[in-house]
Design a protein around this motif. Structure first.
Motif, PDB file in Angstrom:
ATOM      1  N   ASP A   7      21.111  17.126  58.393  1.00  0.00           N
ATOM      2  CA  ASP A   7      22.080  17.753  59.287  1.00  0.00           C
ATOM      3  C   ASP A   7      23.307  18.175  58.485  1.00  0.00           C
ATOM      4  N   THR A   8      23.434  19.463  58.264  1.00  0.00           N
ATOM      5  CA  THR A   8      24.574  19.983  57.507  1.00  0.00           C
ATOM      6  C   THR A   8      25.675  20.518  58.422  1.00  0.00           C
ATOM      7  N   SER A   9      25.520  20.327  59.719  1.00  0.00           N
ATOM      8  CA  SER A   9      26.485  20.899  60.657  1.00  0.00           C
ATOM      9  C   SER A   9      27.860  20.245  60.569  1.00  0.00           C
ATOM     10  N   SER A  26      16.374  38.413  50.503  1.00  0.00           N
ATOM     11  CA  SER A  26      15.670  38.822  51.723  1.00  0.00           C
ATOM     12  C   SER A  26      14.190  38.457  51.673  1.00  0.00           C
ATOM     13  N   GLU A  27      13.669  38.250  50.479  1.00  0.00           N
ATOM     14  CA  GLU A  27      12.245  37.944  50.325  1.00  0.00           C
ATOM     15  C   GLU A  27      12.007  36.482  49.933  1.00  0.00           C
ATOM     16  N   ASP A  28      12.948  35.619  50.235  1.00  0.00           N
ATOM     17  CA  ASP A  28      12.815  34.191  49.927  1.00  0.00           C
ATOM     18  C   ASP A  28      11.717  33.596  50.809  1.00  0.00           C
ATOM     19  N   VAL A  29      10.664  33.097  50.197  1.00  0.00           N
ATOM     20  CA  VAL A  29       9.568  32.511  50.977  1.00  0.00           C
ATOM     21  C   VAL A  29       9.743  31.007  51.151  1.00  0.00           C
ATOM     22  N   ILE A  30      10.755  30.434  50.504  1.00  0.00           N
ATOM     23  CA  ILE A  30      10.994  28.998  50.623  1.00  0.00           C
ATOM     24  C   ILE A  30      11.988  28.723  51.744  1.00  0.00           C
ATOM     25  N   VAL A  31      13.142  29.359  51.684  1.00  0.00           N
ATOM     26  CA  VAL A  31      14.122  29.246  52.760  1.00  0.00           C
ATOM     27  C   VAL A  31      13.995  30.521  53.589  1.00  0.00           C
ATOM     28  N   SER A  32      13.248  30.411  54.668  1.00  0.00           N
ATOM     29  CA  SER A  32      13.028  31.562  55.544  1.00  0.00           C
ATOM     30  C   SER A  32      12.757  31.048  56.950  1.00  0.00           C
ATOM     31  N   ASP A  33      12.656  31.955  57.870  1.00  0.00           N
ATOM     32  CA  ASP A  33      12.376  31.553  59.248  1.00  0.00           C
ATOM     33  C   ASP A  33      10.889  31.300  59.481  1.00  0.00           C
ATOM     34  N   GLN A  65      19.011  28.819  61.401  1.00  0.00           N
ATOM     35  CA  GLN A  65      19.780  27.579  61.508  1.00  0.00           C
ATOM     36  C   GLN A  65      21.020  27.633  60.617  1.00  0.00           C
ATOM     37  N   ILE A  66      20.858  28.155  59.408  1.00  0.00           N
ATOM     38  CA  ILE A  66      22.007  28.288  58.504  1.00  0.00           C
ATOM     39  C   ILE A  66      23.030  29.240  59.109  1.00  0.00           C
ATOM     40  N   ARG A  67      22.559  30.375  59.615  1.00  0.00           N
ATOM     41  CA  ARG A  67      23.477  31.347  60.225  1.00  0.00           C
ATOM     42  C   ARG A  67      24.213  30.739  61.418  1.00  0.00           C
TER      43      ARG A  67
END
Length: 110
Positions: A7-9, A26-33, A65-67
């Motif tokens: 939880d980074t909130s 934009s093409e990150d396959v690790i941190v993505s939705d 979630q980051i946004r």
């Protein structure tokens, strides 16, 4: 990572609020939705036998979630800059060094 585990909130409540710079590809396959590094996304894709389903083990929309956290930080008076590098993967500091450096220096030098 599930917010129940990481939880980074808490950054939203930071005082003082330092400026935040989020540089990502934009093409990150690790941190993505829809990251296949997310066990629950693998389950949804049928690659995890016995996956209990989205109700119990939903895939994590990591970028959203980051946004969301950064929007709350901004709404609370923090300064947030998001730089999404088109066509870049998980390592913008390696893949697009000059653009990464420019954004970082802009933050630290004003």
């Amino acid at each position: 990572m599930a917010p129940t585990l990481v939880d980074t909130s808490g950054i939203v409540e930071a005082d003082p609020k330092p400026p935040v710079l989020w540089i990502h590809g934009s093409e990150d396959v690790i941190v993505s939705d829809q990251s296949f590094f997310d066990f629950c996304m693998l389950g949804k894709a049928g690659a995890v036998p016995g996956w209990p389903g989205e109700e119990e083990a939903p895939p994590q929309p990591m970028k959203q979630q980051i946004r969301d956290v950064l929007a709350r930080y901004r709404d609370g008076g923090g300064e947030v800059t998001e730089v999404e590098l088109e066509g870049c993967g998980h390592s913008p500091h390696v893949e697009r060094l000059e653009e990464f450096r420019t954004a970082l220096l802009r933050l630290v030098t004003g």
